[in-house]
Design an enzyme around this catalytic site. Structure first.
Site, PDB file in Angstrom:
ATOM      1  N   ASP A  29      44.386  26.308  30.311  1.00  0.00           N
ATOM      2  CA  ASP A  29      45.030  25.088  30.810  1.00  0.00           C
ATOM      3  C   ASP A  29      44.250  23.841  30.406  1.00  0.00           C
ATOM      4  OD1 ASP A  29      46.784  26.753  31.920  1.00  0.00           O
ATOM      5  OD2 ASP A  29      46.266  26.342  34.017  1.00  0.00           O
ATOM      6  N   ASP A  83      45.632  20.540  28.545  1.00  0.00           N
ATOM      7  CA  ASP A  83      45.553  19.183  29.097  1.00  0.00           C
ATOM      8  C   ASP A  83      44.931  18.223  28.090  1.00  0.00           C
ATOM      9  OD1 ASP A  83      46.727  20.034  31.408  1.00  0.00           O
ATOM     10  OD2 ASP A  83      44.846  20.264  32.514  1.00  0.00           O
ATOM     11  N   SER A 125      57.517  16.302  36.648  1.00  0.00           N
ATOM     12  CA  SER A 125      56.133  16.774  36.642  1.00  0.00           C
ATOM     13  C   SER A 125      55.214  15.636  37.063  1.00  0.00           C
ATOM     14  CB  SER A 125      55.752  17.297  35.270  1.00  0.00           C
ATOM     15  OG  SER A 125      55.831  16.239  34.359  1.00  0.00           O
ATOM     16  N   LEU A 126      53.935  15.937  37.171  1.00  0.00           N
ATOM     17  CA  LEU A 126      52.986  14.934  37.637  1.00  0.00           C
ATOM     18  C   LEU A 126      52.124  14.459  36.485  1.00  0.00           C
ATOM     19  CD1 LEU A 126      51.753  16.792  40.832  1.00  0.00           C
ATOM     20  CD2 LEU A 126      53.154  14.730  40.786  1.00  0.00           C
ATOM     21  N   GLU A 139      46.790  16.798  48.735  1.00  0.00           N
ATOM     22  CA  GLU A 139      47.218  18.197  48.891  1.00  0.00           C
ATOM     23  C   GLU A 139      46.572  19.054  47.812  1.00  0.00           C
ATOM     24  OE1 GLU A 139      51.476  18.283  48.468  1.00  0.00           O
ATOM     25  OE2 GLU A 139      51.796  16.706  49.971  1.00  0.00           O
ATOM     26  N   LYS A 190      46.595  21.463  44.784  1.00  0.00           N
ATOM     27  CA  LYS A 190      47.629  21.716  43.780  1.00  0.00           C
ATOM     28  C   LYS A 190      47.679  23.225  43.545  1.00  0.00           C
ATOM     29  CE  LYS A 190      49.317  20.096  39.317  1.00  0.00           C
ATOM     30  NZ  LYS A 190      49.619  21.380  38.709  1.00  0.00           N
ATOM     31  N   ASP A 225      48.503  26.741  42.112  1.00  0.00           N
ATOM     32  CA  ASP A 225      48.769  27.202  40.753  1.00  0.00           C
ATOM     33  C   ASP A 225      49.772  28.356  40.790  1.00  0.00           C
ATOM     34  OD1 ASP A 225      48.646  27.230  38.067  1.00  0.00           O
ATOM     35  OD2 ASP A 225      46.650  28.109  37.917  1.00  0.00           O
ATOM     36  N   ARG A 269      62.274  25.705  38.143  1.00  0.00           N
ATOM     37  CA  ARG A 269      62.310  24.342  37.627  1.00  0.00           C
ATOM     38  C   ARG A 269      63.043  24.243  36.291  1.00  0.00           C
ATOM     39  NH1 ARG A 269      57.048  20.663  36.659  1.00  0.00           N
ATOM     40  NH2 ARG A 269      56.532  22.315  35.197  1.00  0.00           N
ATOM     41  N   GLU A 290      55.953  25.747  46.054  1.00  0.00           N
ATOM     42  CA  GLU A 290      55.343  26.599  45.038  1.00  0.00           C
ATOM     43  C   GLU A 290      55.355  28.072  45.463  1.00  0.00           C
ATOM     44  OE1 GLU A 290      54.397  24.545  42.681  1.00  0.00           O
ATOM     45  OE2 GLU A 290      53.028  25.636  41.354  1.00  0.00           O
ATOM     46  N   TYR A 337      56.160  21.680  49.875  1.00  0.00           N
ATOM     47  CA  TYR A 337      55.458  20.400  49.815  1.00  0.00           C
ATOM     48  C   TYR A 337      56.322  19.229  49.340  1.00  0.00           C
ATOM     49  CZ  TYR A 337      54.944  22.035  44.992  1.00  0.00           C
ATOM     50  OH  TYR A 337      55.198  22.524  43.747  1.00  0.00           O
ATOM     51  N   LYS A 353      49.582  11.712  46.919  1.00  0.00           N
ATOM     52  CA  LYS A 353      50.928  11.140  47.029  1.00  0.00           C
ATOM     53  C   LYS A 353      50.908   9.967  47.996  1.00  0.00           C
ATOM     54  CE  LYS A 353      52.921  15.740  46.477  1.00  0.00           C
ATOM     55  NZ  LYS A 353      53.578  16.873  47.133  1.00  0.00           N
ATOM     56  N   LYS A 389      43.001  17.000  38.292  1.00  0.00           N
ATOM     57  CA  LYS A 389      42.756  18.384  37.884  1.00  0.00           C
ATOM     58  C   LYS A 389      41.272  18.739  37.968  1.00  0.00           C
ATOM     59  CE  LYS A 389      46.418  20.360  36.001  1.00  0.00           C
ATOM     60  NZ  LYS A 389      46.628  20.330  34.660  1.00  0.00           N
ATOM     61  N   CYS A 425      38.971  59.213  22.430  1.00  0.00           N
ATOM     62  CA  CYS A 425      38.749  58.904  23.839  1.00  0.00           C
ATOM     63  C   CYS A 425      37.266  59.103  24.157  1.00  0.00           C
ATOM     64  CB  CYS A 425      39.613  59.824  24.700  1.00  0.00           C
ATOM     65  SG  CYS A 425      39.198  59.737  26.446  1.00  0.00           S
ATOM     66  N   CYS A 484      36.900  62.235  26.804  1.00  0.00           N
ATOM     67  CA  CYS A 484      37.143  63.649  26.488  1.00  0.00           C
ATOM     68  C   CYS A 484      37.137  63.943  24.993  1.00  0.00           C
ATOM     69  CB  CYS A 484      38.467  64.111  27.095  1.00  0.00           C
ATOM     70  SG  CYS A 484      39.912  63.491  26.224  1.00  0.00           S
ATOM     71  N   CYS A 505      44.584  57.782  25.041  1.00  0.00           N
ATOM     72  CA  CYS A 505      44.043  59.127  24.882  1.00  0.00           C
ATOM     73  C   CYS A 505      45.206  60.124  24.907  1.00  0.00           C
ATOM     74  CB  CYS A 505      43.086  59.406  26.035  1.00  0.00           C
ATOM     75  SG  CYS A 505      42.642  61.134  26.183  1.00  0.00           S
ATOM     76  N   CYS A 528      41.741  65.533  29.748  1.00  0.00           N
ATOM     77  CA  CYS A 528      40.861  64.377  29.897  1.00  0.00           C
ATOM     78  C   CYS A 528      40.480  64.171  31.367  1.00  0.00           C
ATOM     79  CB  CYS A 528      41.545  63.127  29.351  1.00  0.00           C
ATOM     80  SG  CYS A 528      40.478  61.684  29.445  1.00  0.00           S
TER      81      CYS A 528
END
Ligand code: IVH
Length: 702
Positions: A32, A36, A82-83, A116, A118, A120, A139, A176, A228, A292, A316, A421, A424, A439, A445
């Site tokens: 992420d 960003d 979106s924010l 608040e 955020k 995920d 969304r 969310e 929220y 907010k 973030k 493997c 075994c 395997c 095994c």
């Protein structure tokens, strides 16, 4: 300037691709924090020149278009936007300053701000009419989402009916969907054991669980929901964000308990730091905090710029990263035989947690090129000795995000993923299109033993009274039943043993006698049950029946598989036995390969032979020999309308006919649907009788 346009084009494409991977495929390939940064870079560039404004819409497309995976589309009455992001204290101060300027507030007046966490997860819009939940939508692109009403009705945190006072005639309530970290880990463990999709993090896991066509699957997943926000709202019940959250709580929603009302920039930043410190101990992932403006009339005045509200911003968290050394790669073998590589790292603290292991998912992940040909970590492979960047971006599982290539020791060699493997020694194979290497030592095994034994005694396999999963686990732990054959030698061994079964806790003479009787009752077993019991990959109850019906007896099956296994090479299999197996209606390449792989492992064969010394396998009634098509060779061609090709072949085999894919002089019958081409001509050439699908049905039903 051309250079910059080209860069913008390339980066914009990357953003579009990353969003698609994140929102549609539930499989992000970029951290992420990288996303960003990339987005910020593009935005800053775009702002320089009017001619670049066109990129704005592309990178701002919220989410991505809803996928064509089969959910109906839903238009949001009020778009789900979106924010904007803030990455530093200064940017947060700027956000507040902008608001004050816009509202023309006095120098000493601070707009109260609700802070608040955020969450995920993925956002959801819930439409209530007269207090009843009527529609739930994802969304999507912000304007049109996917109808996930049936799925959402399975989430406990989402009330079906709003309770209490002030229920609007109609409203869209938003929030969310997320999954607790512990639930995510437990789910992944279960998925891994069942050879099913393993999710990268709780967010993907929540998204993947929600968007299931089979609602029962969603219902089995521990999804949660925080409310929220809202969209359309006739007769809004409160005037501030904070009171609206109280109202949401009052009508039956779960509202995050950490939310606070702040009265200065210092307050806001202190909240951010406090939440940041708590982050690791929260039960769920958050990736920042959201601020907010509290007064809703001010929110309305502030409005929106380019699809994000002027009255809110996301602050973030920086991704938590650290540099360390990859000391080794271990291979773990799951209970169903999947080989999973694990990075052994020089211990390092990442965001307050000591990390010394990280999952490396699979062979491709180490190699740096995905199954789809896409680069992972910019296509750089991982080598033991490498200096690597490790990240815990709120995720529970640490990831190796990149390699510091300048620090690669000259002696570091590309990692050779084992083809055997490590537990075994059986060969480990990869199916086409699969990332996992497995395997093939199903019966021998130790990593898989308990699971295999449980399968062996399960209802559709040997189904032995008094010998269920629990008893298998206990007997395995005590070394009494390690292999299938041990079940049938238990009584003999017990007679000689110093410590008798009847001395065990929970057992007495009667129950032991009953157990031995139940085992003896299963010394005669139908071939299809035996084949199913072997636990060969892809051979479920249905395929086991197809195989049993085709081969008729264990002797036939065993010798045909021995012939096919002897001819097995990396390149393929040209034996008649393989062709015959592959030709069974309903048995395709994948199943055929898996069966042959099983028999290519000599120790599986030995374990089977040991077992066969103790039991008698009943031949299966061969396919019917009294039907009109018994013994005939049939070819299906053209597009069949009444059944699939596999069903058609299976119906022929049930009736004792053989099926083939090409017409020759040995063919007795061609069943042709619309669009049949060259095979019809061949039929004419060889004088083979051609009938329609309907005639075929009459033939086999009559
Ligand atoms: S408010 C118009 N509040 O973050 C603004 N969003 O980047 C509506 N999110 O799509 C969103 N926690 O999925 C808001 N407390 C929170 C949130 C939150 C998580 C997510 C949400 C939204 C995304 C925006």
């Amino acid at each position: 300037m051309k250079v910059i346009s080209e860069m913008l084009e390339a980066y914009t494409k990357e953003i579009e691709r990353a969003k698609h991977a994140y929102y549609i495929l539930d499989a992000p390939y970029m951290p992420d924090s990288d996303f960003d940064l990339l987005e910020k870079l593009v935005k800053i560039t775009i702002e320089q020149k009017r001619q670049w404004k066109k990129y704005f819409d592309r990178i701002n497309a919220v989410g991505t278009k809803p996928s064509a995976r089969g959910f109906a589309k839903v238009q949001h009455a009020v778009p789900m936007l979106s924010l904007g992001n803030a990455f530093s204290d200064a940017e947060v101060a700027e956000f507040v300053e902008r608001i004050r300027r816009f509202l023309k507030l006095a120098p000493d007046e601070f707009p109260a701000i609700v802070a608040e966490p955020k969450i995920d997860g993925l956002s959801l819009s819930l439409r209530y009419e007269r207090g009843e939940l009527v529609r739930a939508a994802t969304r999507g692109d912000g304007f049109t989402g996917e109808d996930v009403t049936a799925n959402v009705r399975t989430i406990k945190d989402v009330p079906q009916t709003l309770t209490g006072r002030n229920i609007p005639a109609a409203c869209e309530l938003r929030g969310e969907v997320y999954m607790l970290k512990q639930d995510f880990l437990a789910l992944n463990k279960k998925q891994q054991e069942a050879d099913d999709t393993v999710f990268a993090n709780p967010r993907n896991s929540a998204a993947g669980s929600l968007r299931q066509k089979d609602v029962a699957i969603t219902a089995s997943r521990p999804l949660k929901f925080f409310a929220y926000a809202w969209g359309e709202m006739i007769d809004r019940p409160a005037d501030t964000q904070h009171c609206m959250l109280e109202w949401l709580r009052g009508v039956g929603f779960v509202v995050n308990p950490l939310i606070e009302l702040c009265h200065s920039v210092e307050d806001v930043l202190a909240f951010y730091r406090r939440i940041g410190e708590q982050r690791a101990t929260l039960g769920y992932d958050i990736d920042g905090v959201v601020y907010k403006v509290n007064r809703l009339d001010w929110q309305e005045r502030l409005g929106f710029v380019s699809r994000s509200p002027r009255w809110a911003v996301a602050h973030k968290f920086a991704a938590e990263q650290a540099i360390t050394i990859l000391k080794g790669i271990d291979i773990q073998v799951g209970r169903t035989g999947a080989l999973t590589p694990v990075a052994r790292l020089e211990p390092v603290t990442v965001g307050g947690v000591v990390v010394q292991n990280a999952t490396l998912h699979n062979e491709d992940y180490i190699r740096g090129i995905g199954n789809d040909g896409q680069p992972i970590r910019d296509g750089v492979d991982l080598r033991v000795g490498d200096t690597v960047v490790v990240q815990r971006a709120g995720d529970v599982i640490p990831q190796v995000v990149s390699v510091v290539i300048d620090k690669r020791p000259t002696s570091a060699k590309p990692y050779a993923f084992p083809h055997k493997c490590p537990i075994c020694g059986s060969h480990a194979v990869r199916e086409e299109g699969e990332a996992v290497r497995r395997c093939t030592g199903a019966l021998i095994c130790p990593a898989q033993a308990v699971e295999r034994l449980k399968h062996f005694v399960s209802r559709l396999a040997f189904d032995i009274d008094g010998l269920g999963e629990k008893q298998i686990q206990e007997f395995y732990d005590d070394g009494l039943i390690m292999h299938p054959v041990d079940i049938f030698t238990l009584q003999k061994r017990d007679a000689r043993a110093a410590k008798k079964l009847s001395d065990r806790e929970g057992y007495g003479d009667v129950s032991v006698r009953n157990l031995f009787a139940a085992i003896d009752a299963r010394r005669k077993i139908e071939l299809n049950r035996l084949i199913f019991a072997l636990g060969i990959r892809h051979v479920g109850e249905g395929n086991a029946k197809l195989l049993a019906r085709h081969y008729g007896s264990i002797e036939n099956f065993r010798s045909a598989m021995a012939e096919a296994a002897a001819a097995q090479t990396e390149e393929g299999n040209g034996s008649d036995a393989y062709a015959d197996l592959n030709n069974i209606g309903g048995i395709g390449d994948i199943v055929a390969d898996a069966v042959v792989e099983f028999f290519a492992e000599t120790r599986n064969v030995r374990a089977l032979n040991d077992l066969l010394a103790e039991i008698e396998v009943l031949p299966v009634a061969q396919a019917r020999s009294d039907s009109a098509v018994a013994g005939k060779t049939v070819v299906f061609t053209g597009s069949l309308e009444k059944f699939t090709r596999d069903e058609a072949k299976a119906s022929a085999e049930r009736m004792g006919a053989k099926t083939s894919s090409s017409v020759s002089k040995k063919t007795d019958l061609v069943v042709a649907g619309p669009g049949a081409g060259s095979k019809l001509k061949d039929a004419e050439k060889f004088g083979v009788k051609v009938i329609s699908e309907d005639e075929w049905l009459q033939l086999i039903e009559g």
